[in-house]
Structures are given as C-alpha cells and as structure tokens.
Design an enzyme around this catalytic site. Structure first.
Site, PDB file in Angstrom:
ATOM      1  N   ARG A 192       3.568  19.953   0.374  1.00 50.70           N
ATOM      2  CA  ARG A 192       3.922  19.787  -1.031  1.00 50.70           C
ATOM      3  C   ARG A 192       3.177  20.827  -1.864  1.00 50.70           C
ATOM      4  O   ARG A 192       2.162  21.367  -1.434  1.00 50.70           O
ATOM      5  CB  ARG A 192       3.545  18.394  -1.524  1.00 50.70           C
ATOM      6  CG  ARG A 192       2.040  18.153  -1.592  1.00 50.70           C
ATOM      7  CD  ARG A 192       1.716  16.902  -2.379  1.00 50.70           C
ATOM      8  NE  ARG A 192       0.289  16.743  -2.568  1.00 50.70           N
ATOM      9  CZ  ARG A 192      -0.412  17.308  -3.540  1.00 50.70           C
ATOM     10  NH1 ARG A 192       0.201  18.093  -4.401  1.00 50.70           N
ATOM     11  NH2 ARG A 192      -1.708  17.105  -3.658  1.00 50.70           N
ATOM     12  N   CYS A 193       3.713  21.108  -3.062  1.00 51.37           N
ATOM     13  CA  CYS A 193       2.972  21.907  -4.026  1.00 51.37           C
ATOM     14  C   CYS A 193       2.808  21.054  -5.282  1.00 51.37           C
ATOM     15  O   CYS A 193       2.791  19.825  -5.197  1.00 51.37           O
ATOM     16  CB  CYS A 193       3.668  23.240  -4.311  1.00 51.37           C
ATOM     17  SG  CYS A 193       5.319  23.085  -5.000  1.00 51.37           S
ATOM     18  N   ALA A 194       2.702  21.650  -6.453  1.00 52.00           N
ATOM     19  CA  ALA A 194       2.418  20.874  -7.663  1.00 52.00           C
ATOM     20  C   ALA A 194       3.570  19.957  -8.055  1.00 52.00           C
ATOM     21  O   ALA A 194       3.344  18.865  -8.598  1.00 52.00           O
ATOM     22  CB  ALA A 194       2.092  21.817  -8.818  1.00 52.00           C
TER      23      ALA A 194
END
Length: 477
Positions: free
Chosen positions: A25-27
């Site tokens: 995942r990222c932000a």
C-alpha cells in the site's frame, strides 16, 4: 473490519489468491501485483464497494481507497489469506499472455513503483519528526520555552530520530525492495550514521584513508551502498556452501560492502547529492517563477504515474543540502488545493444529494492533502473540469514561484493541514503568510474557473438538446 466485502469482491476480481504476486500500500492506494493479466476482471474490481477508482499498470492493480487505506490493506490480507513467504513462487506467468510492451511509459511506471516502495514506508516518520520540529520552533520562538530546556531537547531528538537516521530507514526499505534481508540494509545505514564514522576526520581502513563525510540525513550514499550489497549478496550466495551461509554470508557481505561504501561509494553519493541540491537551488533561483506553475499544472498526472513519490528523493536532498524545498511540496500543495476546490465546485453544481455529499467529502479531503478520491471520483470523468484545476494551479504556482514559497519538512500529503511545514526555523512569518496567500489564490481561482466551465457546459448541452428537438419537429412537419 470495514472492508471485508470489498476485499472479497476484489479477491475474486483479481483472479483469486493464486494469482496474487505481492500486496502493498501507499498513502491512498492498495496495490495488488498479479501474475496473469488474463485472470484479472477490472470491471468487477471497479464495482467493489469502497473502491474510489482503479488504475492498472506495470503488472499491478491499484485501488484508490483514500486515507483509510491501512484498514483496507489489513482487511484484504485477512480475507485473502495472502502471506508473502508462502505465495512467493506459487504461480508463473501464462505463456500465452502477450508480454507487456517495454516502452517509455513502462519504464516510468517501473521507476515510480520502485521509488514508492522505497520511500513511502518511511514518510510517516519524516512527517512526524518534521512537525515536532515545527512545533518546537513555535514554542521556542513565541512561547518562552528555552532552547536548552528538556522539552526542546526531547522534541529535537524526535526530529533527529526521524530525519537524521534516514540512511537506516532507506537501507531497510531498499534492501526489502531488492529482496534481501531488510535488516542488512538497515545495518549498513546504522554504520554510516554511527558517531565514530559520520563526519569523523582522520579515519583509515588498513591504511586506506576514509574521507570525512557526514552521512546523517543523506540519501545517495546508502542507496549506492545497498545496491552494491545486492550484487555482493548474489555472488556470495552462489559460492558459499549452504551449511555456512547463515553466518558466513552476512559476515563477508559487511566486510566487503562497508569499506567500499565508506571509501568510494559514500563520498561519490555525497558529491552527487550536493550537486543535485545546488543544481535545483540554482534552477529555481533562475526559473522558479516559471517551473512551479508548469509542474503544479502537471502534478495530478504525475500522481497518476506514481512520479509524485519518485521525486520525494529530490525534496529530501534539497532540504538536507540547502535547508528548504522550493518546488516538490510547493507544487503538490498548489495542485492538491486546486483539485479540492474543483471537486467542491462539482459538488455545488450537481443536484443528486447523495452524490453532492460524497463529492463534497472528496473535496474537503483533497484540500487536506489526499486528492485521489476527488480526482478519480469526481473530476476525471468530467475532463473539462481539469481545465479549471490547471487554471488555478498555474495562477497559484506563479505566485508561489515569483515570491519564492519554501517548504522545510520532508514528506506528507501537501494541503491545508501541512501549514506548519512552511514555518521556518527562525520563526519569521513571511513564508508562512505567503503559504496562506498561495492557498487562497489557488482555491478561489480553481473554484471559480470550474464553476464557470460547468455552467457553460450545461448551457451548451441544453442548446444542443433544443436544436435536436427543433430539427425533429421540422422534419416531422
């Protein structure tokens, strides 16, 4: 587990557990790397509850979730039963599948995805450290807290742990991304920032002089060192007997990598870092008034390609070498505010109450720094509204570029909530006031421009409908 149903639908749409290669995942995005594209049903994934949008590129499906992506990530792992160690080699690409065309866009995506995996995990530490430093500066400059007080020193230590130890964090994430033991990358980073090495004069290794280099807050030296470690690690894995690998490979790896990094790679990386920082400062001093508005207008599409994460390294280098960032956070700020303002204009324009409330929340979230729900959930299907975003970005970017708006903190989703990022250490308020002026101009121009575009588009649509009706009537008579 709020994303259970979404996880079930996405798991089916991505082709089941056997088709999952890697999950991260990222932000704002849940990223699912797959083996076989033929098994992926993008339309089914787009319809999953809680998914604001879907991007498919570079052998992965990116689900736009928003600020609660950590919950979605946790729930998906729970529902899918995905475990990296168990599913690393459980499938292979379909031989009948057409190979992905390796054009310029392909390599841009590869670079963006790689940079995201390296830098995004450490951003929370950098944001926290930067905000703590900004609050410390406020307390010292305006609220009577002593510079040498325990409160100020503890807050400074929190900042130092986040920012000064950057080589440790990058070493860990980069080694993990290169599929090595992450602790070995962190180990090398810890060696670089050690008080007996970083910036120490007169060191030598078996008679070979070690240049005195300060490695705290640096990026390129640890990147060069870990990349070199990757090749050393591969070579040693081939030549060391299996019974000795557990203790002999890490020992020989560090014995080879540390001196080469300290004597050769570290100094080269430091010189390159300085060159990057000085070049950016010179460029922004010469053409910043033009570069900022142009990049601000292009920034939403950089986010689409993942390049917004890739340029984080430029921000880190710039702040480490010059003390400030003149464009990475600044252009992101202007762009995000314009997207939020445009989404609010769309929400004001539409009649459906449910959609109005949903898009309004997207707009507010974008003003706070997270734009993907607004961009994918309200603007991308209304391409003319993106003109309003660009008009606001160019206007706000011009003001920021001409007057030299600067950011002093690494990381984060730039928006109204990152105001303290723009407060300088000396407590002067000029840059902080300029921040609010740029925010106001960006929001107002983008909102008004998008509103005008929506109203003109509506008039054209009505006019076209009337023309069709008149034409039908004449024909019938």
């Amino acid at each position: 587990m709020k994303y259970v149903e979404m996880s079930k639908e996405v798991l089916a749409g991505v082709g089941g557990l056997d088709n999952i290669k890697f999950v991260e995942r990222c932000a704002t995005r849940l990223r699912i790397h797959f083996y076989k594209k033929t098994k992926v049903d993008l339309e089914a994934i787009k319809k999953a509850e809680g998914v604001m949008g879907v991007v498919e590129k570079g052998g992965q499906v990116q689900l736009i979730i928003g600020p609660t992506v950590q919950e979605a990530y946790t729930d998906f792992l729970e529902v899918s039963g995905y475990n990296p160690s168990e599913h690393a080699n459980n499938a292979s690409k379909d031989d009948n599948e057409e190979p992905e065309v390796k054009n310029f866009s392909y390599y841009i995506n590869v670079f963006g995805n790689f940079a995201t995996g390296v830098f995004m995990p450490i951003i929370p530490a950098l944001i926290t450290g930067g905000l703590i430093l900004a609050i410390k500066n406020l307390l010292v400059n305006y609220m009577g807290v002593g510079v040498e007080s325990g409160t100020a020193q503890i807050m400074l230590a929190i900042f130092s742990a986040g920012f000064s130890m950057l080589p440790v964090w990058i070493g860990y994430t980069l080694a993990s991304k290169l599929k090595m033991e992450p602790i070995m990358g962190a180990f090398l980073g810890a060696v670089l920032v050690s008080g007996s090495i970083s910036g120490v004069e007169g060191l030598d290794f078996f008679g070979i002089a070690v240049p005195a280099v300060g490695y705290e807050s640096s990026v390129m030296p640890i990147v060069f060192g870990v990349v070199f470690m990757y090749f050393v690690n591969k070579l040693l894995a081939k030549i060391i007997p299996e019974m000795f690998v557990f203790f002999l490979k890490p020992l020989l790896t560090m014995a080879i990598v540390v001196p080469v990094t300290l004597i050769i790679l570290g100094p080269i990386g430091t010189e390159l870092s300085g060159a990057v920082g000085n070049s950016m400062e010179a460029f922004m001093g010469f053409a910043g008034w033009l570069a900022v508005p142009v990049i601000a207008a292009l920034y939403p599409y950089m986010v689409m390609l993942g390049l917004d994460k890739a340029v984080t390294v430029i921000m880190i280098e710039s702040i480490a070498t010059t003390g400030a960032d003149n464009w990475v956070m600044v252009t992101g700020l202007v762009s995000n505010l314009c997207i939020g303002a445009a989404a609010l204009a769309v929400a004001l324009h539409i009649k459906n109450k449910k959609q109005k409330g949903l898009i309004s929340s997207f707009g507010v979230t974008a003003l706070c720094g997270v734009t993907e729900p607004a961009f994918y959930g309200s603007l991308i299907m209304r391409p003319k509204c993106l003109i309003g975003v660009a008009m606001g970005a160019v206007t706000g970017g011009l003001v920021a570029g001409i007057f030299g708006l600067q950011n002093y903190v690494v990381g984060g989703c730039p928006g109204l909530l990152t105001a303290l990022f723009f407060l300088p250490e000396d407590g002067s308020m000029g840059n902080f006031i300029l921040f609010w002026v740029v925010c106001a101009i960006s929001i107002v121009v983008s909102f008004i421009a998008t509103t005008v575009i929506l109203k003109r588009t509506e008039k054209v649509d009505v006019s076209d409908e009337e023309t069709e009706v008149v034409g039908d009537t004449v024909t019938a008579s």
